[in-house]
Scaffold this motif. Structure first.
Motif: not given
Length: 320
Positions: A36-37, A60-65, A101-104, A111-113
């Protein structure tokens, strides 16, 4: 008689090996869902050459790293998932910046910015080596099981305070602009004692001494028992050592062991050979570092069931 495997058998074996080796890499290859953003992004100038960017954590459906901070679409900082703030350094004084900021996630999905936030660094101050004064009158209010609000008095600085940094157990957990004297800290654990301090920062990146500390205990989670943290911890510097005093938690049985942590690391286990006193207890430990060395100190007690209880509030002491 032994016969070499046929081409068909080799093909089947290769297929089985590929299936067996799928594992995590195959799972990552299948993961195409983006985190998610990030929301709640803020940015404020920390000094004439730095900006502090914060945001709310993504899912995130698994995990944000991890997270990436971008300026005009160019990545300028990366942090692991456990962090939701970063100082962007080496900026130009008196300059406007726009950050997103964006997530990975583990599969490399981004994610979208986030929505862009703007900040302008203040002018530089030449040869300013004088830090702001200590922020006075730090107070706090607990908000349920996972948040607190802190307030303090204004610090003074010849060139002006650009930011206030909030520290918990010597780790910075929040920053606000220099015009603010309040901060809300979230993502705390239920039923846990936290020790907060605040430092002021100026445009030359000089930081003030710590404010007086404040201890706040979040509300316990539903169905949990009373706090098991030692209370009333004091730490007093003595020549060549530090004297501690505290009250063990009420557990229904004598508390015979405590663990002592210095600067966040386990230093020793304190064991009473005889019956420990029921009220405040005292312990002195020797230090060999030079006078002026700064330590942080906290404790936890071994409970009757053999587990270790909650940590006490943290204290800071400077050796003599």
């Amino acid at each position: 008689m032994h016969r070499p495997p046929t081409a068909a058998a080799l093909s089947v074996t290769a297929a089985l090996l590929l299936t067996a080796c799928g594992g995590p890499d195959a799972d990552r290859a299948k993961d195409t869902a983006r985190p998610t953003t990030p929301t709640g992004v803020t940015a404020q100038a920390g000094s004439a050459t730095s900006a502090h960017v914060m945001w709310e954590r993504s899912t995130d459906d698994t995990a944000v790293t991890g997270y990436e901070v971008l300026h005009d679409g160019r990545r300028v900082a990366s942090v692991p998932a456990a962090r939701n703030m970063v100082d962007v350094e080496r900026l130009a004084p008196s300059t406007a910046y726009r950050f997103t900021v964006r997530a990975r996630d583990a599969a490399g999905n981004l994610s979208a910015p986030s929505a862009a936030v703007s900040v302008t660094t203040p002018p530089s101050v030449r040869d300013d080596r004088t830090p702001p004064t200590r922020p006075p009158a730090l107070r706090g209010m607990v908000e349920g099981t996972g948040a607190v609000t802190l307030t303090w008095g204004r610090a003074a600085d010849a060139a002006g305070v650009t930011a206030y940094d909030v520290y918990q157990a010597d780790s910075r957990v929040h920053s606000v602009p220099g015009r603010a004297t309040t901060a809300r800290v979230t993502h705390l654990r239920p039923g846990t004692v936290y020790t907060f301090t605040v430092r002021a920062r100026d445009a030359a990146d000089n930081s003030s001494p710590d404010s007086p500390s404040v201890d706040l205990t979040t509300a316990p989670a539903a169905g949990s028992g009373p706090s098991t943290a030692p209370t009333g911890l004091t730490a007093t510097a003595r020549p060549g050592g530090v004297a501690l005093s505290w009250t063990p938690p009420a557990t229904g049985a004598p508390v015979k062991e405590h663990q002592l942590f210095l600067d966040g690391a386990l230093a020793t286990t304190i064991v009473w050979g005889a019956q420990p006193p029921p009220g405040p207890v005292h312990y002195t430990f020797t230090v060999t570092d030079r006078p002026g060395t700064r330590y942080t100190v906290k404790l936890r007690a071994r409970l009757p069931d053999g587990t270790w209880g909650d940590f006490s509030a943290q204290r800071t002491v400077v050796t003599r």
